[in-house]
Design a protein around this motif. Structure first.
Motif, PDB file in Angstrom:
ATOM      1  N   ARG A  75       1.172  -1.091  -0.117  1.00  0.00           N
ATOM      2  CA  ARG A  75       0.171  -0.176  -0.095  1.00  0.00           C
ATOM      3  C   ARG A  75       0.687   1.303  -0.216  1.00  0.00           C
ATOM      4  N   LEU A  76       1.933   1.450  -0.530  1.00  0.00           N
ATOM      5  CA  LEU A  76       2.703   2.429  -1.334  1.00  0.00           C
ATOM      6  C   LEU A  76       1.153   3.596  -1.482  1.00  0.00           C
ATOM      7  N   SER A  77       2.445   5.181  -1.217  1.00  0.00           N
ATOM      8  CA  SER A  77       2.292   6.185  -1.709  1.00  0.00           C
ATOM      9  C   SER A  77       2.436   6.230  -3.354  1.00  0.00           C
ATOM     10  N   ASP A  78       2.578   7.182  -3.800  1.00  0.00           N
ATOM     11  CA  ASP A  78       3.067   7.639  -5.178  1.00  0.00           C
ATOM     12  C   ASP A  78       4.801   7.383  -5.176  1.00  0.00           C
ATOM     13  N   ALA A  79       5.068   8.688  -3.777  1.00  0.00           N
ATOM     14  CA  ALA A  79       6.524   8.979  -3.507  1.00  0.00           C
ATOM     15  C   ALA A  79       6.572   7.595  -2.959  1.00  0.00           C
ATOM     16  N   GLU A  80       6.195   7.307  -2.245  1.00  0.00           N
ATOM     17  CA  GLU A  80       6.400   5.170  -1.931  1.00  0.00           C
ATOM     18  C   GLU A  80       6.889   4.678  -3.215  1.00  0.00           C
ATOM     19  N   ARG A  81       6.435   4.337  -4.363  1.00  0.00           N
ATOM     20  CA  ARG A  81       6.646   3.385  -5.420  1.00  0.00           C
ATOM     21  C   ARG A  81       7.719   3.809  -6.102  1.00  0.00           C
ATOM     22  N   THR A  82       7.625   5.555  -6.749  1.00  0.00           N
ATOM     23  CA  THR A  82       8.909   5.777  -6.945  1.00  0.00           C
ATOM     24  C   THR A  82       9.876   5.260  -6.517  1.00  0.00           C
ATOM     25  N   HIS A  83      10.051   6.005  -4.688  1.00  0.00           N
ATOM     26  CA  HIS A  83      11.307   5.659  -4.349  1.00  0.00           C
ATOM     27  C   HIS A  83      11.928   4.021  -4.595  1.00  0.00           C
ATOM     28  N   LEU A  84      10.951   3.284  -4.337  1.00  0.00           N
ATOM     29  CA  LEU A  84      10.600   1.220  -4.622  1.00  0.00           C
ATOM     30  C   LEU A  84      11.298   1.132  -5.936  1.00  0.00           C
ATOM     31  N   HIS A  85      10.968   1.887  -6.822  1.00  0.00           N
ATOM     32  CA  HIS A  85      11.649   1.643  -8.196  1.00  0.00           C
ATOM     33  C   HIS A  85      13.106   1.856  -8.178  1.00  0.00           C
ATOM     34  N   HIS A  86      13.221   3.212  -7.724  1.00  0.00           N
ATOM     35  CA  HIS A  86      15.016   3.985  -7.422  1.00  0.00           C
ATOM     36  C   HIS A  86      15.593   2.863  -6.614  1.00  0.00           C
ATOM     37  N   LEU A  87      15.056   2.428  -6.426  1.00  0.00           N
ATOM     38  CA  LEU A  87      16.410   1.508  -4.921  1.00  0.00           C
ATOM     39  C   LEU A  87      16.387   0.494  -5.692  1.00  0.00           C
ATOM     40  N   ALA A  88      15.174  -0.081  -6.322  1.00  0.00           N
ATOM     41  CA  ALA A  88      15.275  -1.686  -7.370  1.00  0.00           C
ATOM     42  C   ALA A  88      16.211  -1.502  -8.563  1.00  0.00           C
ATOM     43  N   GLY A  89      16.679  -0.113  -8.908  1.00  0.00           N
ATOM     44  CA  GLY A  89      17.358   0.504 -10.386  1.00  0.00           C
ATOM     45  C   GLY A  89      16.357   0.313 -11.359  1.00  0.00           C
ATOM     46  N   ALA A  90      14.836   0.548 -11.016  1.00  0.00           N
ATOM     47  CA  ALA A  90      14.183   0.264 -12.305  1.00  0.00           C
ATOM     48  C   ALA A  90      13.194   2.061 -12.063  1.00  0.00           C
ATOM     49  N   PRO A  91      13.971   3.088 -12.175  1.00  0.00           N
ATOM     50  CA  PRO A  91      12.975   3.929 -12.660  1.00  0.00           C
ATOM     51  C   PRO A  91      12.105   3.746 -13.168  1.00  0.00           C
ATOM     52  N   PRO A  92      10.579   3.910 -12.794  1.00  0.00           N
ATOM     53  CA  PRO A  92       9.474   3.910 -12.682  1.00  0.00           C
ATOM     54  C   PRO A  92       9.366   4.720 -14.241  1.00  0.00           C
ATOM     55  N   GLY A  93       8.776   4.270 -15.953  1.00  0.00           N
ATOM     56  CA  GLY A  93       8.506   5.094 -17.047  1.00  0.00           C
ATOM     57  C   GLY A  93       6.467   5.265 -16.955  1.00  0.00           C
ATOM     58  N   PRO A  94       6.751   4.877 -18.326  1.00  0.00           N
ATOM     59  CA  PRO A  94       5.658   4.689 -19.089  1.00  0.00           C
ATOM     60  C   PRO A  94       5.149   3.611 -19.225  1.00  0.00           C
ATOM     61  N   ALA A  95       4.117   3.139 -19.484  1.00  0.00           N
ATOM     62  CA  ALA A  95       3.989   1.413 -19.721  1.00  0.00           C
ATOM     63  C   ALA A  95       3.777   1.866 -21.101  1.00  0.00           C
ATOM     64  N   ALA A  96       4.858   0.654 -21.180  1.00  0.00           N
ATOM     65  CA  ALA A  96       3.847   0.315 -23.090  1.00  0.00           C
ATOM     66  C   ALA A  96       3.352  -0.292 -23.502  1.00  0.00           C
ATOM     67  N   GLY A  97       2.690  -1.369 -22.712  1.00  0.00           N
ATOM     68  CA  GLY A  97       1.768  -2.817 -23.420  1.00  0.00           C
ATOM     69  C   GLY A  97       0.017  -1.668 -22.470  1.00  0.00           C
ATOM     70  N   PRO A  98      -0.485  -3.088 -22.453  1.00  0.00           N
ATOM     71  CA  PRO A  98      -1.632  -3.412 -21.481  1.00  0.00           C
ATOM     72  C   PRO A  98      -1.024  -3.110 -19.907  1.00  0.00           C
ATOM     73  N   PRO A  99      -1.596  -2.547 -19.055  1.00  0.00           N
ATOM     74  CA  PRO A  99      -1.594  -2.881 -17.813  1.00  0.00           C
ATOM     75  C   PRO A  99      -1.703  -3.535 -17.180  1.00  0.00           C
ATOM     76  N   ARG A 100      -1.003  -4.339 -15.902  1.00  0.00           N
ATOM     77  CA  ARG A 100      -0.580  -5.157 -15.299  1.00  0.00           C
ATOM     78  C   ARG A 100      -1.297  -4.497 -14.119  1.00  0.00           C
ATOM     79  N   GLU A 101      -1.256  -3.094 -13.688  1.00  0.00           N
ATOM     80  CA  GLU A 101      -1.073  -3.404 -11.990  1.00  0.00           C
ATOM     81  C   GLU A 101      -3.139  -3.170 -11.817  1.00  0.00           C
ATOM     82  N   VAL A 102      -3.428  -4.334 -10.539  1.00  0.00           N
ATOM     83  CA  VAL A 102      -4.615  -3.852 -10.033  1.00  0.00           C
ATOM     84  C   VAL A 102      -4.639  -3.012  -9.061  1.00  0.00           C
TER      85      VAL A 102
END
Length: 283
Positions: A75-102
């Motif tokens: 249940r991360l906030s938008d800021a926490e979600r972005t932080h999670l991606h940066h820590l994992a070395g995968a900065p969030p970007g636009p979806a190239a295909g059908p969304p999978r996040e529910v």
């Protein structure tokens, strides 16, 4: 990827969530605050072993799909979600295909339907969320890879269990036709998505039926209002089939319910008790 910071961040987010926040019983024998590792893994649709390795700073870099699942489960906030991606070395970007996040509200809805089997499918027919009764009626999706959770592959390429196509549903042919038509429409919406392009190519090469349906260029489908699953343990289960479109995510919630007082309702009750445990099926 900063493994130590990622591990610490995941642990801190896990410990702040009460079981009741995600619809789980608190119990009386919890040794740590918040959720257990296995509970986070279940909510994120990943294995407990892999999640444990993430918190131990021993896991390889998680995919964007795994990060999406973790963000939803914790249940991360938008800021926490972005932080999670940066820590994992995968900065969030636009979806190239059908969304999978529910959306979390949809995941919660599935859990609040104890007498109905419910799944969420993407525009590519991948099962991306489900409740326990759906796993018991169809199969344990948590034990499958992303690739094997795709209903289009299952419908056209198998595997077929005991000669039962697509869990023994009576409308398998109609489902196959609707799948081909919906995939053609999705291909027009996401022309640059490599996964969708690969899926269509694989189905055309591996299934004469799909190739024929695809080449018809039809994109209009009629909804299926009821169907029957031939289940190996409880026999035929006839259900009403209702579909809720999530237009903002290009996803669909499929809900299967039995008529009150029917043998199929009793069969669903039995499946809710049996779950996905392995049982000997009479020959």
């Amino acid at each position: 990827m900063d493994r130590r910071e990622l591990a610490a961040f995941l642990r801190s987010r896990r410990e702040r969530i009460a079981p009741a926040d995600v619809g789980l019983p608190a119990g009386t024998r919890r040794r740590t605050p918040g959720l257990r590792r296995e509970e986070v893994a279940q909510l994120a649709f990943i294995s407990t072993e892999y999640y444990a390795r993430l918190e131990q700073a021993r896991a390889p870099r998680p995919s964007r799909e795994v990060l999406t699942g973790l963000a939803r489960a914790l249940r991360l906030s938008d800021a926490e979600r972005t932080h999670l991606h940066h820590l994992a070395g995968a900065p969030p970007g636009p979806a190239a295909g059908p969304p999978r996040e529910v959306r979390q509200s949809i995941v919660d809805l599935l859990r609040r339907l104890p007498n109905a089997a419910a799944i969420v499918v993407s525009a590519m027919y991948e099962v991306i969320a489900w409740n326990d009764l759906a796993a018991a009626l169809m199969e344990d999706f948590s034990a499958l890879s992303r690739r094997d959770r795709n209903l289009a592959r299952r419908a056209f390429l198998g595997p077929y269990q005991d000669e039962r196509r697509l869990y023994g549903v009576t409308d398998a042919g109609e489902f196959a036709r609707a799948t081909a038509e919906n995939l053609r429409a999705a291909a027009a919406r996401y022309p640059d998505d490599p996964e969708l392009t690969e899926l269509v190519a694989e189905l055309r090469a591996g299934s004469e039926e799909f190739a024929r349906l695809w080449d018809s260029h039809d994109v209009c489908t009629r909804p299926t209002l009821c169907k029957t699953f031939r289940h190996p343990l409880v026999g035929p289960v006839s259900v009403n089939c209702d579909v809720l479109d999530l237009a903002d995510r290009d996803q669909r919630v499929v809900i299967y319910t039995a008529d009150p007082g029917s043998p199929s309702e009793e069969a669903l009750r039995l499946l809710s008790v049996i779950g996905t445990q392995r049982m000997e099926v009479p020959g």
